[in-house]
Enzyme design. Structure first.
Site, PDB file in Angstrom:
ATOM      1  N   HIS A 195      -7.015   3.571   3.352  1.00 38.20           N
ATOM      2  CA  HIS A 195      -6.932   4.376   2.127  1.00 38.20           C
ATOM      3  C   HIS A 195      -7.958   3.974   1.063  1.00 38.20           C
ATOM      4  CE1 HIS A 195      -2.958   4.897   4.071  1.00 38.20           C
ATOM      5  NE2 HIS A 195      -3.116   6.127   3.661  1.00 38.20           N
ATOM      6  N   CYS A 216       0.862  -1.189   0.000  1.00 33.93           N
ATOM      7  CA  CYS A 216       0.000   0.000   0.000  1.00 33.93           C
ATOM      8  C   CYS A 216       0.895   1.234   0.000  1.00 33.93           C
ATOM      9  CB  CYS A 216      -0.910   0.018   1.228  1.00 33.93           C
ATOM     10  SG  CYS A 216      -1.874   1.544   1.387  1.00 33.93           S
TER      11      CYS A 216
END
Length: 649
Positions: free
Chosen positions: A146, A126
């Site tokens: 996110h 990520c």
């Protein structure tokens, strides 16, 4: 002397500071100030985290080099903190040479100990978190923080044997119940450790993918991963491992973080320290999120709160007080401007500000603004307020030391409200009228003495206001090293009789939230009026033009002196503080409805530009406005305390 070390998270410089940054830093500052006035030698660290993928990407998007970008954003953080009255001892940047040397030294030590190895790895990366995730970390295939699917990356990297220290870390947390606080986050970390074997931590990035970082000392083709860089700042700032500051402060290290970085601080960091042969920090203190309309702040949603706009509108100390008072530490809290205004008006203007205003005005009236000498002949109501004060100060100190700020401030405000009730119950104006000087002096001294102690306890949260309060109480320039709050809790005195006090006080003018201007309705075309219709209509009998009204200058002021006219039973000689060099004298026909004592400390509306005139031998420089009612009269005034001289409009 005891020591105390408090750190904020070092803030990632991919964006400008917002309310979350401000809250963490204000909490750390308030805690640092609290320990200073508790007699502890205190070191307070904040700073910026300046390496990693997101920085390189943000710099490229801004058309800058990474160095140019981080210099700019770090500078914004450094300029903001003085505006929030932050008293940090040091500001660290992870691009500084001192930090690079610390990181490389610790990396080499852990590598030499055999706890860093090289391996090929394929995983889910990520970019927002700047770390590899596992399937169990994902929600519906996405990073929960996110809301994006991670990228599959396969590459050779260096890894830290974090799994080696899992059992040690779990036992350490169990043996030290307050290592992570509040308790809910301790339980969360223990649950993480119970879920299975810890993965080893990838601690490098190949320069072919990322060059913006600290080079590994044992392989120049790699830079270190951001967490193995950033977390070590807490050691860099105190000259670990040989420095004097390290030996003095590290045993008392308290980290302050938001809950989104719990895992790096509660799992990565202690195991890194263990591998480097260092003892863990003393406490990890974890706070929740500030929500806006029950939603986490986000640039994409457009609900990010700018701390400077709040400070510019309402002042830095009310803003600090609201943040410290409103959030129950560890849990989420909702931010709203309405709630901020409510706290300012209720707690600060009506309670604390009103207490100082009325007590200082009465001291001016009855003792010429000088601290009276107490008789110490206490009656029941004196003993009751002194007992409340001891409980209040003790409660404040106990809760504040445990990061329970809302509870601490509520305990202190019980005394502030109690002192206002003490004024009403002891009725100094009645004692003055009865010429009971001994009792009056004791009552006034008890109030002034406890007000000084309140100011000292308020200082960690509202330093500017507390120092004004102490100056108004004749204390001179404030020096935190000269105070020890522990000694203040159950002591009487410490306010010297004979000190000259301020004549009046106006700490917190009442405020109103600024209303948003309504959008103008589309203009409709108007038919041309005939010349005859366009002529101004004659005014109704008894009306005045707006220009006439504009000539009247009405201002709000505080009554600082009041006595009966020696030759007129219905007149009072009132002196009103309108923010000018000297109070105005107004001869007012109010004696039939108010005694002089009832007007002392009251705020009144004065017609300030009325031509002076003599009434029964005394010059009147204005008119006090009042409203007649059945059986009496009421004064016109503002709905809450305002600054002397504020114009009525």
């Amino acid at each position: 002397m005891s020591q105390f070390y408090i750190t904020t998270p070092i803030y990632y410089v991919n964006a400008k500071p917002h309310l979350g940054h401000a809250y963490s830093t204000i909490v750390a500052d308030s805690v640092a100030r609290f320990h200073r006035v508790m007699g502890d030698e205190t070191y307070f660290l904040t700073g910026t985290d300046e390496h990693g993928d997101k920085i390189a990407q943000a710099a490229e998007a801004a058309g800058q080099t990474p160095k140019e970008f981080v210099d700019q954003i770090s500078g914004i953080f450094q300029k903001l903190w003085p505006k929030l009255n932050i008293s940090n001892s040091d500001f660290i940047r992870t691009t500084q040479d001192r930090h690079i040397k610390t990181v490389q030294r610790v990396l080499q030590q852990v590598y030499d100990n055999g706890d860093i190895y090289k391996s090929e790895y394929e995983g889910l990366y990520c970019y927002g978190c700047e770390q590899f995730l596992t399937e169990k970390d994902l929600v519906d295939g996405k990073c929960p923080d996110h809301d994006k699917a991670p990228t599959v990356i396969k590459e050779t990297n260096y890894f830290f044997r974090m799994s080696k220290y899992q059992d040690w870390l779990k036992q350490y947390i169990l043996d030290h119940p307050d290592f992570i606080r509040p308790e809910r986050y301790r339980n969360e970390v223990l649950s993480m450790l119970d879920m299975g074997v810890l993965d080893d931590l990838c601690i490098s990035r190949p320069k072919t993918r990322l060059s913006w970082g600290i080079e590994l000392p044992f392989d120049t083709d790699y830079v270190t991963y951001v967490w193995f860089d950033a977390l070590l700042n807490y050691l860099t700032a105190i000259d670990a491992p040989e420095g004097e500051k390290f030996g003095k402060f590290w045993p008392h290290a308290n980290h302050l973080v938001a809950k989104d970085i719990l895992k790096p601080h509660a799992i990565f960091w202690p195991t890194m320290l263990k591998a480097a042969g260092l003892e863990p920090y003393e406490h990890l203190n974890v706070h929740g999120y500030w929500l806006v309309k029950d939603t986490k702040m986000s640039k994409s949603i457009g609900n990010v709160v700018d701390p400077l706009s709040m400070v510019d509108t309402y002042g830095v100390d009310p803003f600090r007080y609201f943040l410290m008072r409103e959030m129950r530490f560890g849990r989420d809290a909702s931010f709203s401007e309405d709630a901020l205004v409510g706290r300012l008006n209720a707690d600060l203007a009506n309670d604390l500000g009103n207490l100082f205003s009325r007590v200082l005005s009465m001291t001016q009236k009855y003792f010429g603004g000088v601290v009276p000498d107490p008789s110490r002949k206490h009656q029941a109501e004196d003993l009751e307020i002194l007992s409340l004060a001891t409980r209040s100060f003790t409660t404040f100190q106990e809760h504040f030391g445990k990061f329970e700020f809302g509870e601490a401030l509520e305990g202190l405000w019980e005394l502030v409200r109690g002192l206002n009730k003490y004024v009403d119950s002891t009725q100094p104006w009645a004692l003055a009228k009865a010429e009971d000087t001994e009792r009056l002096g004791n009552v006034m001294y008890v109030m002034l003495m406890l007000m000084r102690k309140v100011a000292l306890h308020v200082w960690p949260v509202m330093p500017d206001t507390a120092e004004k309060m102490l100056l108004q109480l004749g204390q001179g320039e404030f020096a935190p090293e000269s105070v020890n709050l522990t000694d203040e809790a159950d002591s009487f005195g410490r306010l010297e009789p004979g000190l000259q006090l301020a004549k009046a006080s106006n700490l917190f003018p009442r405020v109103e939230k600024k209303k948003e201007e309504p959008k103008a309705a589309p203009k409709k075309e108007k038919k041309k009026e005939s010349k005859k219709a366009a002529k101004a209509q004659p005014a109704e009998p008894g009306t005045i033009e707006f220009a006439d009204f504009q000539k009247v200058d009405m201002r709000v002021g505080t009554v600082v002196s009041c006595e009966r006219h020696p030759d007129a039973d219905r007149l009072l000689l009132v002196k009103v503080d309108l923010g000018e060099e000297e109070p105005r004298q107004v001869v007012a026909g109010l004696a039939e409805f108010f005694t002089p004592d009832e007007l002392m400390g009251r705020q009144v509306v004065v017609v300030a530009n009325l031509a002076p005139r003599k009434l029964r031998g005394y010059t009147s420089q204005g008119m006090i406005l009042a409203v007649r009612k059945d059986g009496g009269m009421e004064l016109l005034t503002a709905s809450g305390p305002v600054k002397g001289g504020s114009k009525v409009s």
